[in-house]
Write a protein that holds these residues in place. Structure first.
Motif, PDB file in Angstrom:
ATOM      1  N   ILE A   1     -12.654  10.944  -9.297  1.00  0.00           N
ATOM      2  CA  ILE A   1     -11.718   9.841  -9.081  1.00  0.00           C
ATOM      3  C   ILE A   1     -12.449   8.539  -8.759  1.00  0.00           C
ATOM      4  CG2 ILE A   1      -9.963   8.968  -7.464  1.00  0.00           C
ATOM      5  CD1 ILE A   1      -8.823  11.823  -7.490  1.00  0.00           C
TER       6      ILE A   1
ATOM      7  N   GLY B   1       3.092   9.132 -13.677  1.00  0.00           N
ATOM      8  CA  GLY B   1       2.807   8.676 -12.310  1.00  0.00           C
ATOM      9  C   GLY B   1       1.442   8.009 -12.232  1.00  0.00           C
ATOM     10  N   ALA B   2       0.446   8.637 -12.871  1.00  0.00           N
ATOM     11  CA  ALA B   2      -0.911   8.090 -12.851  1.00  0.00           C
ATOM     12  C   ALA B   2      -0.964   6.738 -13.563  1.00  0.00           C
ATOM     13  CB  ALA B   2      -1.881   9.069 -13.512  1.00  0.00           C
TER      14      ALA B   2
ATOM     15  N   THR C   1       2.022  13.120  -7.477  1.00  0.00           N
ATOM     16  CA  THR C   1       0.649  13.636  -7.589  1.00  0.00           C
ATOM     17  C   THR C   1      -0.182  12.726  -8.492  1.00  0.00           C
ATOM     18  OG1 THR C   1       1.506  15.879  -7.331  1.00  0.00           O
ATOM     19  CG2 THR C   1      -0.732  15.673  -8.190  1.00  0.00           C
ATOM     20  N   GLY C   2       0.413  12.314  -9.593  1.00  0.00           N
ATOM     21  CA  GLY C   2      -0.294  11.415 -10.517  1.00  0.00           C
ATOM     22  C   GLY C   2      -0.658  10.109  -9.831  1.00  0.00           C
ATOM     23  N   ILE C   3       0.272   9.569  -9.062  1.00  0.00           N
ATOM     24  CA  ILE C   3       0.005   8.311  -8.351  1.00  0.00           C
ATOM     25  C   ILE C   3      -1.130   8.509  -7.349  1.00  0.00           C
ATOM     26  CG2 ILE C   3       0.952   6.630  -6.703  1.00  0.00           C
ATOM     27  CD1 ILE C   3       3.725   7.164  -7.990  1.00  0.00           C
TER      28      ILE C   3
ATOM     29  N   MET D   1      -3.247   4.143  -2.215  1.00  0.00           N
ATOM     30  CA  MET D   1      -1.821   4.131  -1.901  1.00  0.00           C
ATOM     31  C   MET D   1      -1.430   5.286  -0.994  1.00  0.00           C
ATOM     32  SD  MET D   1      -0.845   1.454  -3.568  1.00  0.00           S
ATOM     33  CE  MET D   1       0.948   1.488  -3.619  1.00  0.00           C
TER      34      MET D   1
ATOM     35  N   LEU E   1      -3.493  10.720  -7.300  1.00  0.00           N
ATOM     36  CA  LEU E   1      -4.802  10.975  -7.922  1.00  0.00           C
ATOM     37  C   LEU E   1      -5.369   9.716  -8.574  1.00  0.00           C
ATOM     38  CD1 LEU E   1      -4.341  14.481  -9.588  1.00  0.00           C
ATOM     39  CD2 LEU E   1      -5.842  13.921  -7.686  1.00  0.00           C
ATOM     40  N   ALA E   2      -4.478   8.888  -9.101  1.00  0.00           N
ATOM     41  CA  ALA E   2      -4.968   7.728  -9.851  1.00  0.00           C
ATOM     42  C   ALA E   2      -5.272   6.543  -8.949  1.00  0.00           C
ATOM     43  CB  ALA E   2      -3.934   7.316 -10.904  1.00  0.00           C
ATOM     44  N   ASN E   3      -4.659   6.504  -7.786  1.00  0.00           N
ATOM     45  CA  ASN E   3      -4.777   5.309  -6.954  1.00  0.00           C
ATOM     46  C   ASN E   3      -4.915   5.713  -5.478  1.00  0.00           C
ATOM     47  OD1 ASN E   3      -4.502   2.777  -5.769  1.00  0.00           O
ATOM     48  ND2 ASN E   3      -3.002   2.087  -7.288  1.00  0.00           N
TER      49      ASN E   3
ATOM     50  N   GLY F   1     -16.001  10.103 -15.566  1.00  0.00           N
ATOM     51  CA  GLY F   1     -15.032   9.564 -14.618  1.00  0.00           C
ATOM     52  C   GLY F   1     -13.616   9.588 -15.143  1.00  0.00           C
ATOM     53  N   LEU F   2     -13.113  10.773 -15.448  1.00  0.00           N
ATOM     54  CA  LEU F   2     -11.688  10.856 -15.751  1.00  0.00           C
ATOM     55  C   LEU F   2     -11.114  12.109 -15.105  1.00  0.00           C
ATOM     56  CD1 LEU F   2     -10.771  11.971 -19.337  1.00  0.00           C
ATOM     57  CD2 LEU F   2     -13.141  11.692 -18.742  1.00  0.00           C
ATOM     58  N   VAL F   3      -9.857  12.007 -14.713  1.00  0.00           N
ATOM     59  CA  VAL F   3      -9.195  13.127 -14.052  1.00  0.00           C
ATOM     60  C   VAL F   3      -8.467  13.930 -15.116  1.00  0.00           C
ATOM     61  CG1 VAL F   3      -7.533  13.791 -12.279  1.00  0.00           C
ATOM     62  CG2 VAL F   3      -8.900  11.700 -12.000  1.00  0.00           C
TER      63      VAL F   3
ATOM     64  N   THR G   1      -8.509   7.479 -18.314  1.00  0.00           N
ATOM     65  CA  THR G   1      -8.919   7.932 -16.970  1.00  0.00           C
ATOM     66  C   THR G   1      -8.072   9.079 -16.451  1.00  0.00           C
ATOM     67  OG1 THR G   1      -7.542   6.248 -15.894  1.00  0.00           O
ATOM     68  CG2 THR G   1      -9.860   5.702 -16.251  1.00  0.00           C
ATOM     69  N   PHE G   2      -7.017   9.436 -17.185  1.00  0.00           N
ATOM     70  CA  PHE G   2      -6.159  10.517 -16.681  1.00  0.00           C
ATOM     71  C   PHE G   2      -5.563  11.294 -17.834  1.00  0.00           C
ATOM     72  CE2 PHE G   2      -2.772  12.697 -14.529  1.00  0.00           C
ATOM     73  CZ  PHE G   2      -3.203  12.827 -13.218  1.00  0.00           C
TER      74      PHE G   2
ATOM     75  N   MET H   1       3.151  13.759 -14.450  1.00  0.00           N
ATOM     76  CA  MET H   1       1.947  13.414 -13.692  1.00  0.00           C
ATOM     77  C   MET H   1       1.197  12.266 -14.383  1.00  0.00           C
ATOM     78  SD  MET H   1      -0.922  16.053 -12.208  1.00  0.00           S
ATOM     79  CE  MET H   1       0.226  17.159 -11.400  1.00  0.00           C
TER      80      MET H   1
ATOM     81  N   ALA I   1       0.426   4.038 -11.564  1.00  0.00           N
ATOM     82  CA  ALA I   1      -0.499   3.676 -10.492  1.00  0.00           C
ATOM     83  C   ALA I   1      -1.743   2.964 -11.007  1.00  0.00           C
ATOM     84  CB  ALA I   1      -0.894   4.918  -9.705  1.00  0.00           C
TER      85      ALA I   1
ATOM     86  N   LYS J   1     -15.153   7.489  -9.839  1.00  0.00           N
ATOM     87  CA  LYS J   1     -15.749   6.868 -11.032  1.00  0.00           C
ATOM     88  C   LYS J   1     -14.724   6.496 -12.094  1.00  0.00           C
ATOM     89  CE  LYS J   1     -19.529   8.869 -12.684  1.00  0.00           C
ATOM     90  NZ  LYS J   1     -20.269  10.047 -13.175  1.00  0.00           N
ATOM     91  N   ALA J   2     -13.470   6.913 -11.867  1.00  0.00           N
ATOM     92  CA  ALA J   2     -12.452   6.707 -12.911  1.00  0.00           C
ATOM     93  C   ALA J   2     -12.089   5.236 -13.035  1.00  0.00           C
ATOM     94  CB  ALA J   2     -11.213   7.538 -12.600  1.00  0.00           C
ATOM     95  N   GLN J   3     -12.643   4.593 -14.037  1.00  0.00           N
ATOM     96  CA  GLN J   3     -12.355   3.188 -14.274  1.00  0.00           C
ATOM     97  C   GLN J   3     -12.032   2.954 -15.737  1.00  0.00           C
ATOM     98  OE1 GLN J   3     -15.645   0.871 -12.901  1.00  0.00           O
ATOM     99  NE2 GLN J   3     -15.160   1.266 -10.762  1.00  0.00           N
TER     100      GLN J   3
ATOM    101  N   ARG K   1       0.829  -1.220   0.000  1.00  0.00           N
ATOM    102  CA  ARG K   1       0.000   0.000   0.000  1.00  0.00           C
ATOM    103  C   ARG K   1       0.858   1.262   0.000  1.00  0.00           C
ATOM    104  NH1 ARG K   1      -4.682  -1.342  -1.806  1.00  0.00           N
ATOM    105  NH2 ARG K   1      -5.827  -2.858  -0.606  1.00  0.00           N
TER     106      ARG K   1
END
Lengths: 277, 562
Positions: free
Chosen positions: A259, B252-253, A74-76, A83, A78-80, B234-236, B209-210, B249, B256, A261-263, A40
């Motif tokens: 976030i 990184g996303a 930041t990307g990590i 963690m 926001l996306a996950n 549902g996207l950043v 999604t990003f 970024m 992840a 809903k981001a799938q 994690r």
């Protein structure tokens, strides 16, 4: 979890006596106490001796580019959202090359813990002055002494919107571990600037230099930004401990309801296309 | 070239040209015409000269023309910028246009400002009056203009604009007769879409999604479009402090677990170079939509060029593979962006969708977007509950050089994505054998990747005397010119690397070839020469910031084929 569980078995390449060993131990101790499971944990590093931390802490690691830890982290984050994000970088990395990203990440209040190994020098490139080096100090790139004013990361952090701002010293790994633990448990951007002597290229900035000057922060209201800012500008002594902590500010993820809903899946875009008819 | 009619509106920036133009194109489309819209504008908010050209006819229209059949002049500047022929109809408020005295064109005088004043509306409403006038001259049904005005503006404003348009319509109808009414073919309802819109929608369809970047013309509208989609789909989407942050970024996303993309123009991509190499060595999938404009440095911010092809192919230090799509139509923008997201996930590489200002910002008609496959994320490690703390061999080959990806958070999947050369688990290593085997493994992806890329295609009659060779948006210009001459056919590259060059070579051999590119150095020619040994001697190049206009292509082809 125990501190030892975070060892990776990779042999550190830091110089004997390097301040990074104390930071390493403090990180492992804080992680164990916070109960962060390695799967994690996303550990992000920049380039430089500090960046090598990535090989020694058991976690998902991202060893990025010089100065670019903040956007990757930041990307990590926001996306996950599952963690925990812990970033290690140097003063050259974060306060020199990456200063723009540093400031913008704090104004975003990204939920991460950022440890800056601040030794006032570029160690891995064998001894050029960093942005925190004091005026007058000679170095390989400033043989006649630094003329640029040093950057004050603590003051910048408080002003830019970091919600947890602390300074540690690798000569006091107990306190450092507590500060890191506080950062890990904080919801928002936590900066932990660490005085960490470079024993090979650090010039006058060695353990004795800091031991003579550091003083633990006491009797200070950490919620008072003005007082924290004033404290950060202390000239004769070097305060270590927690300068500032703001509660109740939404962290970056909370500002992004999408976030959840981001799938990654094929989406039906019929409605988007119909708008263009 | 008679079946295509060219309508154009021009005036200073701030006069609403860029909303009025596309809106009128929709009226023409609703009237049954095929339409193509092409905007030109300087990098200014107010002043300067903006124009929007609509080429329309009863068959598909895909490129701009030099000729102007009907023109709406909103300021004196128009007469310094445009060449009018005797047959051109110019709609203008001639009492207020000083420079129009000696133009050869047929003047259609409409008191735009008097009508606006009479109605107590804002100056900008003159556009609607002018559209009404144009609709009357073209014999269009006013109801269609009304409908599109109602859709383009908020209710209150829409109503008064409809009234203004009606006045323009009637004022012309009383005094002039219909000047042109090519019988529309009643084409099926179709999309009117820009390359950037199609690219964005392809990305949404493909499960993006990003998206993170910094705005830069002509790629900015991808950012704007996707930003509008965030909540519902549902996207950043992040507008970052700079392009360096934008790509890092996204990397990184993607590391992840997100499906990530960035978009920019050449100048922004310059800043993204280091991030490109980072994605390559960490094998983090990423898609980059890069829209070209004339460079170097700031160059000409709002104009078109194809000058970044070689740069895109070679950017960043070191050796690594990447894929470059060069869509030639809005349909390809949509499909290739969808495919690019899959390809990046399949091979863990950076994939480019290379656009240019002409394709990004011009409007094209499309009946529908092409069918796509399914979203495919490639090999993903499902986890190991037994050993949650274990490191995983992320960079061990599973098949075709590709390793198995792990989404952080997975038990037993620990690894390091390192910008340094690294072991199979990602630990930094500069041992000779590690370096050698990692490089070789990463390059083993090249063969299967090549098979996945779209191959160049021949358009037109097989035995035409001249064969143009092009990539990207030039396809649209050549398809248009093909309606007017049978002197050429052309080979279009929908992707540039990697390709099966043996196959390309066979395709090119035995033809009278001429490269046609929107750049000075014929970059595609260089790439073809490097990979096939074929040196194409004839060139047709344009590098003044404009696309190839139809008349230029037709006359070049007829001259070259003599």
């Amino acid at each position: 979890m125990k501190a030892l569980d975070y060892n990776t078995g990779q042999k550190p390449v830091w110089c004997p006596g390097c301040g990074n060993f104390a930071i390493w131990n403090s990180i492992k101790k804080a992680l164990a106490e916070a109960g962060v499971e390695p799967h994690r944990l996303a550990l992000v590093s920049g380039i430089g001796c500090s960046g090598k931390m990535i090989n020694h802490v058991r976690a998902y690691g991202f060893h990025g580019l010089h100065g670019r830890t903040m956007p990757v982290a930041t990307g990590i984050r926001l996306a996950n959202p599952d963690m925990k994000v812990l970033v290690n970088g140097g003063d050259g990395d974060g306060y020199g090359m990456g200063v723009g990203h540093f400031v913008h990440s704090m104004r975003r209040n990204v939920d991460l813990t950022y440890i800056v190994h601040n030794n006032k020098v570029y160690g891995l490139t064998t001894g050029q002055a960093s942005p925190t080096n004091d005026v007058g100090s000679p170095s390989k790139s400033t043989p006649f002494g630094v003329v640029d004013e040093p950057l004050n990361p603590i003051a910048i952090a408080i002003d830019a919107g970091a919600t947890y701002v602390a300074r540690g010293f690798s000569g006091d790994s107990e306190q450092l571990a507590e500060l890191i633990l506080g950062g890990l448990n904080h919801n928002g951007f936590a900066l932990i600037d660490v005085f960490q002597p470079c024993v090979t290229f650090g010039g006058k900035y060695q353990y004795e230099y800091y031991q003579e000057r550091v003083v633990k922060i006491e009797n200070h209201d950490v919620t008072d930004a003005d007082a924290a800012l004033k404290l950060s500008k202390t000239k004769d002594k070097l305060p270590i401990g927690l300068f500032y902590k703001a509660e109740g500010h939404p962290s970056y993820n909370e500002m992004h309801p999408e976030i959840e809903k981001a799938q990654v899946r094929k989406r039906d875009v019929t409605a988007l296309l119909e708008e263009l008819v | 070239m008679s079946s295509v009619y060219v309508w154009k509106i021009g005036g200073p920036a701030g006069f609403g040209i860029m909303t009025t133009g596309p809106m009128f194109a929709k009226v023409l489309k609703a009237s049954g015409y095929h339409v193509h819209g092409y905007p030109e504008y300087p990098s200014l908010i107010r002043g300067g000269y903006n124009c929007y050209q609509i080429a329309f006819g009863d068959t598909e229209v895909t490129a701009p023309y030099k000729k102007i059949d009907m023109y709406v002049a909103l300021s004196d500047e128009c007469f310094n910028r445009e060449m009018f022929e005797e047959g051109t109809y110019v709609i203008g408020d001639f009492a207020n246009l000083k420079n129009a005295g000696d133009i050869k064109a047929k003047k259609i005088d409409v008191p735009l400002m008097d009508i606006v004043k009479e109605m107590d509306g804002p100056d900008i409403m003159r556009n609607s009056v002018a559209l009404g006038a144009a609709a009357a001259l073209l014999g269009l049904d006013f109801a269609l203009l009304e409908k599109n005005l109602m859709a383009a503006y908020k209710e209150k404003v829409a109503k008064i604009n409809v009234d203004a348009a009606k006045k323009g319509y009637e004022s012309v109808k009383e005094r002039y007769s219909v000047v042109c009414k090519p019988s529309p073919d009643k084409c099926a309802p179709a999309l009117y879409v820009t390359g950037n819109e199609a690219t964005s929608i392809g990305a949404v369809a493909g499960g993006l999604t990003f998206f993170s970047t910094y705005p830069m013309t002509p790629a900015s509208s991808i950012l704007h479009y996707l930003a509008k989609c965030t909540r519902e789909h549902g996207l950043v989407v992040k507008h970052t402090e700079d392009e360096i942050s934008g790509i890092n970024m996204a990397v990184g996303a993607s590391f992840a677990g997100a499906r990530a993309m960035t978009g920019t123009a050449g100048g922004g991509f310059s800043l993204m170079n280091e991030g490109l190499g980072l994605a390559a060595i960490t094998e983090v999938p990423i898609v980059l939509a890069v829209s070209q404009r004339p460079g170097p440095a700031t160059g000409m911010a709002t104009w078109t060029e194809q000058g970044d092809l070689k740069y895109i192919i070679n950017a960043s230090q070191g050796e690594f593979i990447r894929a470059v799509y060069s869509p030639g139509s809005v349909e390809e923008c949509y499909k290739f962006t969808f495919d690019a997201l899959n390809l990046a996930d399949k091979y863990h590489i950076p994939v480019f969708v290379l656009l240019d200002k002409f394709l990004s910002e011009s409007h094209f008609m499309a009946e529908k977007m092409p069918e796509t496959g399914e979203v495919n994320r490639g090999y993903i490690f499902e986890g190991n509950e037994e050993e949650p703390m274990a490191y995983f061999n992320r960079f061990t080959e599973k098949k075709d050089g590709v390793g198995v990806r792990v989404i952080p958070g997975t038990k037993g999947g620990l690894y390091i994505a390192s910008s340094n050369e690294h072991t199979d688990e990602g630990f930094v290593s500069d041992k000779a054998d590690v370096r050698k085997s990692q490089v070789e493994r990463r390059f083993r992806k090249l063969k299967p990747l090549t098979d996945d890329m779209p191959h160049p295609e021949l358009f037109g009659k097989k035995d035409a005397p001249l064969t143009f060779v092009c990539f990207g948006s030039v396809k649209m210009m050549l398809l248009e010119a093909m309606k007017h001459t049978d002197k050429f056919n052309f080979i279009h590259f929908p992707a540039v690397i990697p390709l099966n060059w043996d196959k390309v070579k066979k395709m090119l051999e035995g033809r009278n070839l001429c490269v046609m590119e929107n750049n000075y150095t014929a970059q595609l020619r260089g790439i073809i020469a490097e990979n096939t040994g074929i040196i194409i001697e004839k060139t047709f190049l344009k590098y003044d910031g404009r696309p190839f206009f139809n008349e230029e292509i037709v006359s070049f082809a007829e001259e070259a084929a003599k």
